[in-house]
Design an enzyme around this catalytic site. Sequence first.
Site, PDB file in Angstrom:
ATOM      1  N   ARG A 178       7.583  51.641  83.653  1.00 43.31           N
ATOM      2  CA  ARG A 178       7.769  50.358  84.310  1.00 43.31           C
ATOM      3  C   ARG A 178       8.795  50.495  85.431  1.00 43.31           C
ATOM      4  O   ARG A 178       9.762  51.268  85.309  1.00 43.31           O
ATOM      5  CB  ARG A 178       8.284  49.293  83.321  1.00 43.31           C
ATOM      6  N   GLU A 226       6.279  44.641  92.295  1.00 42.88           N
ATOM      7  CA  GLU A 226       4.868  45.028  92.442  1.00 42.88           C
ATOM      8  C   GLU A 226       4.037  43.856  92.925  1.00 42.88           C
ATOM      9  O   GLU A 226       4.189  42.765  92.380  1.00 42.88           O
ATOM     10  CB  GLU A 226       4.328  45.538  91.099  1.00 42.88           C
ATOM     11  N   HIS A 235       0.258  51.336  90.295  1.00 43.56           N
ATOM     12  CA  HIS A 235       0.224  50.987  88.864  1.00 43.56           C
ATOM     13  C   HIS A 235      -1.184  51.167  88.273  1.00 43.56           C
ATOM     14  O   HIS A 235      -1.813  50.202  87.834  1.00 43.56           O
ATOM     15  CB  HIS A 235       0.724  49.554  88.643  1.00 43.56           C
TER      16      HIS A 235
HETATM   17  P1  NAP Z   1       5.759  53.869  72.627  1.00 39.28           P
HETATM   18  O1  NAP Z   1       4.813  54.632  71.767  1.00 39.28           O
HETATM   19  O2  NAP Z   1       6.438  52.673  72.062  1.00 39.28           O
HETATM   20  O3  NAP Z   1       6.849  54.906  73.142  1.00 39.28           O
HETATM   21  C1  NAP Z   1       8.028  54.553  73.760  1.00 39.28           C
HETATM   22  C2  NAP Z   1       9.076  55.599  73.452  1.00 39.28           C
HETATM   23  O4  NAP Z   1      10.263  55.280  74.177  1.00 39.28           O
HETATM   24  C3  NAP Z   1       9.446  55.681  71.988  1.00 39.28           C
HETATM   25  O5  NAP Z   1       9.308  57.010  71.550  1.00 39.28           O
HETATM   26  C4  NAP Z   1      10.892  55.228  71.934  1.00 39.28           C
HETATM   27  O6  NAP Z   1      11.593  56.000  70.968  1.00 39.28           O
HETATM   28  C5  NAP Z   1      11.397  55.525  73.341  1.00 39.28           C
HETATM   29  N1  NAP Z   1      12.477  54.620  73.726  1.00 39.28           N
HETATM   30  C6  NAP Z   1      12.505  53.275  73.672  1.00 39.28           C
HETATM   31  N2  NAP Z   1      13.697  52.808  74.098  1.00 39.28           N
HETATM   32  C7  NAP Z   1      14.422  53.894  74.430  1.00 39.28           C
HETATM   33  C8  NAP Z   1      15.743  54.077  74.928  1.00 39.28           C
HETATM   34  N3  NAP Z   1      16.554  53.018  75.134  1.00 39.28           N
HETATM   35  N4  NAP Z   1      16.177  55.326  75.168  1.00 39.28           N
HETATM   36  C9  NAP Z   1      15.376  56.388  74.933  1.00 39.28           C
HETATM   37  N5  NAP Z   1      14.129  56.294  74.433  1.00 39.28           N
HETATM   38  C10 NAP Z   1      13.662  55.055  74.209  1.00 39.28           C
HETATM   39  O7  NAP Z   1       5.051  53.366  73.931  1.00 39.28           O
HETATM   40  P2  NAP Z   1       3.826  54.043  74.725  1.00 39.28           P
HETATM   41  O8  NAP Z   1       2.553  53.500  74.225  1.00 39.28           O
HETATM   42  O9  NAP Z   1       4.030  55.522  74.778  1.00 39.28           O
HETATM   43  O10 NAP Z   1       4.078  53.390  76.157  1.00 39.28           O
HETATM   44  C11 NAP Z   1       5.301  53.588  76.836  1.00 39.28           C
HETATM   45  C12 NAP Z   1       5.418  52.669  78.018  1.00 39.28           C
HETATM   46  O11 NAP Z   1       4.555  53.113  79.035  1.00 39.28           O
HETATM   47  C13 NAP Z   1       4.994  51.220  77.773  1.00 39.28           C
HETATM   48  O12 NAP Z   1       6.045  50.452  77.257  1.00 39.28           O
HETATM   49  C14 NAP Z   1       4.584  50.746  79.137  1.00 39.28           C
HETATM   50  O13 NAP Z   1       5.666  50.083  79.765  1.00 39.28           O
HETATM   51  C15 NAP Z   1       4.262  52.023  79.884  1.00 39.28           C
HETATM   52  N6  NAP Z   1       2.852  52.128  80.289  1.00 39.28           N
HETATM   53  C16 NAP Z   1       2.564  52.163  81.632  1.00 39.28           C
HETATM   54  C17 NAP Z   1       1.252  52.280  82.038  1.00 39.28           C
HETATM   55  C18 NAP Z   1       0.904  52.317  83.490  1.00 39.28           C
HETATM   56  O14 NAP Z   1      -0.155  51.848  83.861  1.00 39.28           O
HETATM   57  N7  NAP Z   1       1.729  52.875  84.339  1.00 39.28           N
HETATM   58  C19 NAP Z   1       0.220  52.364  81.091  1.00 39.28           C
HETATM   59  C20 NAP Z   1       0.559  52.326  79.755  1.00 39.28           C
HETATM   60  C21 NAP Z   1       1.879  52.217  79.362  1.00 39.28           C
HETATM   61  P3  NAP Z   1      12.899  55.413  70.202  1.00 39.28           P
HETATM   62  O15 NAP Z   1      12.492  54.092  69.660  1.00 39.28           O
HETATM   63  O16 NAP Z   1      13.190  56.426  69.170  1.00 39.28           O
HETATM   64  O17 NAP Z   1      13.959  55.333  71.228  1.00 39.28           O
END
Ligand code: NAP
Length: 326
Positions: A238, A267, A286
């Site tokens: 994001r 965006e 995006h």
């Molecule tokens: P996820 O499975 O929830 O993974 C997020 C990871 O971030 C977790 O391993 C979490 O581990 C870590 N995290 C959260 N807060 C943190 C912090 N303060 N410091 C360090 N690590 C932290 O989510 P996902 O499905 O992989 O998706 C991740 C993100 O990608 C989404 O939230 C979304 O914003 C983005 N996304 C973007 C697109 C795009 O089109 N560009 C598409 C899909 C997703 P811990 O809880 O252990 O910290």
Amino acid sequence: MKPTIFITRKLPDELVAPLKEKFTVRMWDSEEVAVTKAVLREEIAQVDALWTMLSDTIDRDMLESAANLKVISNLAVGFNNIDIEAAKEKGIIVTNTPDVLTETTADLAFGLLLATARRFNSAEKDLRQGGWLSWTPMGFTGMDIHGTTLGIIGMGRIGEAVARRAKGFNMHVLYHNRNRKLETEEKYDVEYVELDDLLKQADHVVILVPFTEETKEMIGERELSLMKKTATLISVSRGGIVDEVALYDALKNETIFAAGLDVFETEPIPLRHPLLTLPNITAVPHIGSASVETRRAMMKMNVEAITDVLEGREPKDQVNSLASAR
Ligand code: NAP
């Protein structure tokens, strides 16, 4: 009276059809232009379900008028565009679309890494502008991917999928989360490090944490200064996680090699944004989850979640754990 749904963007008819069979469906009539705040506010006051896009800001103020709203289903895995607490206080379930977009987003993240480090965009731009006059020994030389060290900030679902791709390129993978994932470390041969160590050691850094109060501007001037001069930074989760002013300075002064961005603080990014003047940036609008199959799968999840709530069932993928609050 059938329950009413408002969809905030024009979506393919065949995906909306199952909802139309059972409910009254109103849909914003443009695919390109986002719904206006005024219309959104008016609809929120009336409808039972809202199908939102990540570009819709559903804040506390917007939710104030909700009278019958039972569910907001967001066409994204990220849900930072919705005030989850405010929704919970009003008893509104919020759902998202995890998992189905994981591999597609990882493809984009890895593709953006390749494009950025190997300078696809500036090389193509030069070719199209007639700049390819001869093969040059050092023209458009970039940074290798294979055999280098990748740092993944946010080893969640998409982070792991990127790590799997990196292994195919014989990369050493470092990661940083708030919590260590021992099983993942063993399964994918990845190494946990503190954030500063990741930034110092990685040749390429990919950001995949959600946008939260904690991750807002987590990569600023200090963090960028820890990175190698030859490093690339890929931001796919994001906008707002990377401080864009600090990033501009780092790229302009070449204290890092390049950045690949799929997400931005604002965006669409304004065309006159200083970042877009830099040659060492690869920017895409995006498109992380933007494959036909994945977007359709995401939409089907929204349809299922909305139908479940309106027919009195517990939906999958609730992000504001209302069940525990009830
Ligand atoms: P996820 O499975 O929830 O993974 C997020 C990871 O971030 C977790 O391993 C979490 O581990 C870590 N995290 C959260 N807060 C943190 C912090 N303060 N410091 C360090 N690590 C932290 O989510 P996902 O499905 O992989 O998706 C991740 C993100 O990608 C989404 O939230 C979304 O914003 C983005 N996304 C973007 C697109 C795009 O089109 N560009 C598409 C899909 C997703 P811990 O809880 O252990 O910290």
